[in-house]
Write a protein that holds these residues in place. Structure first.
Motif, PDB file in Angstrom:
ATOM      1  N   LYS A 118       0.837  -1.209   0.000  1.00 40.94           N
ATOM      2  CA  LYS A 118       0.000   0.000   0.000  1.00 40.94           C
ATOM      3  C   LYS A 118       0.868   1.254   0.000  1.00 40.94           C
ATOM      4  O   LYS A 118       0.576   2.234  -0.705  1.00 40.94           O
ATOM      5  CB  LYS A 118      -0.926  -0.011   1.228  1.00 40.94           C
ATOM      6  CG  LYS A 118      -2.016  -1.055   1.149  1.00 40.94           C
ATOM      7  CD  LYS A 118      -3.321  -0.435   0.715  1.00 40.94           C
ATOM      8  CE  LYS A 118      -4.404  -1.485   0.624  1.00 40.94           C
ATOM      9  NZ  LYS A 118      -5.640  -0.955   0.118  1.00 40.94           N
ATOM     10  N   VAL A 132       2.298   1.924  -3.377  1.00 43.19           N
ATOM     11  CA  VAL A 132       1.291   2.550  -4.249  1.00 43.19           C
ATOM     12  C   VAL A 132       1.244   4.051  -3.987  1.00 43.19           C
ATOM     13  O   VAL A 132       1.220   4.877  -4.915  1.00 43.19           O
ATOM     14  CB  VAL A 132      -0.104   1.904  -4.021  1.00 43.19           C
ATOM     15  CG1 VAL A 132      -1.210   2.700  -4.698  1.00 43.19           C
ATOM     16  CG2 VAL A 132      -0.111   0.473  -4.521  1.00 43.19           C
ATOM     17  N   LEU A 133       1.281   4.402  -2.703  1.00 48.42           N
ATOM     18  CA  LEU A 133       1.220   5.826  -2.323  1.00 48.42           C
ATOM     19  C   LEU A 133       2.470   6.567  -2.809  1.00 48.42           C
ATOM     20  O   LEU A 133       2.387   7.647  -3.396  1.00 48.42           O
ATOM     21  CB  LEU A 133       1.090   5.931  -0.801  1.00 48.42           C
ATOM     22  CG  LEU A 133       0.914   7.340  -0.227  1.00 48.42           C
ATOM     23  CD1 LEU A 133      -0.399   7.959  -0.693  1.00 48.42           C
ATOM     24  CD2 LEU A 133       0.971   7.313   1.303  1.00 48.42           C
ATOM     25  N   LYS A 167       0.453   6.341  -7.464  1.00 50.09           N
ATOM     26  CA  LYS A 167      -0.583   5.589  -8.205  1.00 50.09           C
ATOM     27  C   LYS A 167      -1.896   5.540  -7.420  1.00 50.09           C
ATOM     28  O   LYS A 167      -2.931   5.132  -7.944  1.00 50.09           O
ATOM     29  CB  LYS A 167      -0.114   4.154  -8.455  1.00 50.09           C
ATOM     30  CG  LYS A 167       0.871   4.034  -9.600  1.00 50.09           C
ATOM     31  CD  LYS A 167       1.280   2.594  -9.767  1.00 50.09           C
ATOM     32  CE  LYS A 167       2.401   2.472 -10.786  1.00 50.09           C
ATOM     33  NZ  LYS A 167       3.045   1.164 -10.702  1.00 50.09           N
ATOM     34  N   GLU A 223      -8.611  -0.957  -3.702  1.00 53.30           N
ATOM     35  CA  GLU A 223      -7.223  -1.422  -3.729  1.00 53.30           C
ATOM     36  C   GLU A 223      -6.237  -0.267  -3.800  1.00 53.30           C
ATOM     37  O   GLU A 223      -5.107  -0.349  -3.298  1.00 53.30           O
ATOM     38  CB  GLU A 223      -7.004  -2.368  -4.917  1.00 53.30           C
ATOM     39  CG  GLU A 223      -7.482  -3.782  -4.628  1.00 53.30           C
ATOM     40  CD  GLU A 223      -7.533  -4.642  -5.870  1.00 53.30           C
ATOM     41  OE1 GLU A 223      -7.171  -4.152  -6.966  1.00 53.30           O
ATOM     42  OE2 GLU A 223      -7.957  -5.798  -5.745  1.00 53.30           O
ATOM     43  N   LEU A 224      -6.648   0.835  -4.444  1.00 54.71           N
ATOM     44  CA  LEU A 224      -5.740   1.975  -4.610  1.00 54.71           C
ATOM     45  C   LEU A 224      -5.965   3.065  -3.561  1.00 54.71           C
ATOM     46  O   LEU A 224      -5.512   4.190  -3.705  1.00 54.71           O
ATOM     47  CB  LEU A 224      -5.866   2.560  -6.024  1.00 54.71           C
ATOM     48  CG  LEU A 224      -5.413   1.613  -7.148  1.00 54.71           C
ATOM     49  CD1 LEU A 224      -5.705   2.212  -8.509  1.00 54.71           C
ATOM     50  CD2 LEU A 224      -3.925   1.292  -7.034  1.00 54.71           C
ATOM     51  N   THR A 225      -6.740   2.706  -2.539  1.00 59.76           N
ATOM     52  CA  THR A 225      -6.914   3.652  -1.429  1.00 59.76           C
ATOM     53  C   THR A 225      -5.991   3.220  -0.285  1.00 59.76           C
ATOM     54  O   THR A 225      -6.020   2.065   0.136  1.00 59.76           O
ATOM     55  CB  THR A 225      -8.383   3.657  -0.944  1.00 59.76           C
ATOM     56  OG1 THR A 225      -9.191   4.089  -2.031  1.00 59.76           O
ATOM     57  CG2 THR A 225      -8.590   4.603   0.231  1.00 59.76           C
ATOM     58  N   VAL A 226      -5.167   4.170   0.162  1.00 61.00           N
ATOM     59  CA  VAL A 226      -4.166   3.817   1.187  1.00 61.00           C
ATOM     60  C   VAL A 226      -4.682   4.257   2.561  1.00 61.00           C
ATOM     61  O   VAL A 226      -5.210   5.353   2.698  1.00 61.00           O
ATOM     62  CB  VAL A 226      -2.838   4.520   0.877  1.00 61.00           C
ATOM     63  CG1 VAL A 226      -1.768   4.113   1.887  1.00 61.00           C
ATOM     64  CG2 VAL A 226      -2.388   4.165  -0.525  1.00 61.00           C
TER      65      VAL A 226
END
Lengths: 77, 373
Positions: free
Chosen positions: A31, A34-35, A39, B370-373
């Motif tokens: 995660k 991604v950050l 993205k 899925e793309l949320t952190v």
């Protein structure tokens, strides 16, 4: 989305690794990657709060809004 | 506001469909048919007229002869007449692919001349055996043992006789000249229009109305049958029009259709059975909302929709292609029948499309998550 995440800059300033941050904020490496790579589509306030606490910074130090042209240049799009 | 717009569209669709059904009801109850009054048609019941279509043996035989003789003659003529009618109704053997198909009919359809059987040496031998038994049967009725043997022998000969008869018929059918056809399904003719074959020509018998006898309280429409030659054969029972084609064309089209049919069968099985199974496997593996599954639903919905539209339109397309050969008296079922009969396929296609859209939404939400952190 022309929002750049300057997490690597803040990590460098605080001389901390992504793994170290991952352990402290209890978020998976995946995660955080991604950050870091900009993205991510969204970031929770709770996550932002944790990161800011650990890195002793403001949300504005991590997130930066750019114009479209600069963003595309930066991201190589 | 958006909610209101969606219900408006649903309302418009519901109103359109309900109006369509109201129109159908009115159009069906509104039609009175050709015989709103009493009617009388003179039937040409001679053996030769109209290929014996209206021939009635009971009328044509003089009933002054002894009853058993009269009955035997009537039965025999009725059998001949029935065979003729069978020939009129025949659509032969072949294969049907729904709206169209291919069939062949033996040219010598109908009664098999006795001479064919009498020429066969085996039948002759069995005939002789039966004659011998017939002459000597009294000799066998001496005791129960000989009666049993007699019965067994007779049964054996009769069984062989039937087998050989069938073999002869089969040989004749396989060697005999055949007529080849493209068969088109779903053609109706009014109940007073009749098809018959005469001298290898195809004909339609139809009623020509001559006059109307008006009385005080009712009236009678008077008519007679007329005939016209048509270029196609018609099977009343199967509601099929048979368009004559050459042997070469038959072989080519039949082979091509067979290949295309198996390709179509494979494709449809893959799309309508294989893909759902593949989706189920993906779901069971926890990969429900994937681009692959969305595309699978889209393909299934689209293929089913195209198939349904083609299924409904195919008879009309074929009717247009062969419009010069098919007489006006033979009409396809009304278009809305096809739509109503295949409505369930439309509904399945719409349901698949909706499920595909739901999966698309699910995929978007999953990606967002899925793309949320």
């Amino acid at each position: 989305m022309p929002i750049v995440v300057n997490l690597d800059v803040m990590l460098a300033k605080r001389k901390m690794t992504l793994t170290g941050l991952s352990e402290k904020v209890n978020i998976t490496m995946g995660k955080l990657s991604v950050l870091k790579s900009s993205k991510a589509r969204a970031i929770r306030f709770t996550t932002l709060d944790e990161i800011c606490k650990v890195l002793e910074c403001q949300p504005g130090d991590i997130l930066e809004h750019m114009n479209e042209k600069d963003y595309k240049k930066l991201m190589g799009l | 506001m958006r909610k209101y717009r969606i219900s408006l569209i649903a309302t418009i669709i519901a109103v359109a469909i309900t109006s369509f059904f109201i129109y159908l009801r009115i159009s069906i109850t509104g039609s009175t048919g050709p015989f709103s009054m009493d009617w009388s048609i003179s039937l040409p019941d001679e053996d030769t007229a109209f290929g014996g279509l209206f021939y009635d043996p009971e009328i044509s035989i003089n009933d002054t002869i002894p009853h058993y003789e009269y009955r035997s003659k009537v039965d025999s003529l009725k059998r001949i007449s029935d065979e003729k009618q069978l020939s009129n109704k025949s659509f032969g053997s072949g294969i049907s692919y729904g709206a169209f198909g291919f069939s062949f009919i033996n040219k010598e359809w109908g009664i098999v001349p006795d001479s064919i059987f009498k020429k066969d040496p085996m039948i002759k031998l069995m005939d002789d055996s039966l004659n011998t038994i017939n002459k000597k049967w009294a000799l066998y009725y001496n005791n129960s043992d000989s009666i049993r043997k007699f019965k067994e022998m007779l049964g054996e000969i009769m069984w062989r006789y039937n087998v050989r008869n069938n073999e002869i018929l089969h040989e004749r059918d396989s060697k005999g000249q055949k007529l080849y056809y493209i068969s088109l399904s779903g053609y109706n003719a009014d109940h007073d229009i009749k098809f018959f074959v005469q001298n290898e020509k195809y004909n339609l018998a139809y009623v020509k109305w001559d006059s109307v006898i008006k009385r005080k309280f009712d009236s009678t429409q008077v008519g007679h049958y007329e005939r016209k030659q048509i270029p196609v054969r018609y099977s009343t029972d199967e509601k099929k029009v048979l368009i004559p084609i050459s042997n070469k064309k038959y072989i080519f089209l039949n082979s091509l259709s067979t290949i295309l049919y198996y390709v179509f069968l494979f494709s449809m099985t893959f799309i309508l059975f294989g893909l759902p199974v593949q989706i189920l496997i993906d779901i069971s593996r926890g990969k429900a909302f994937t681009k692959n599954n969305i595309n699978r639903f889209k393909v299934m919905a689209l293929v089913l929709l195209v198939y349904t539209v083609l299924k409904i339109l195919a008879p009309y397309i074929l009717n247009f292609i062969y419009r010069k050969q098919i007489p006006d008296e033979l009409q396809l079922e009304p278009f809305h029948y096809g739509v109503i009969n295949n409505l369930y396929l439309f509904l399945i296609a719409i349901a698949l499309f909706i499920i595909g859209k739901a999966f698309q939404k699910g995929y978007n939400l999953q990606e967002e998550e899925e793309l949320t952190v």
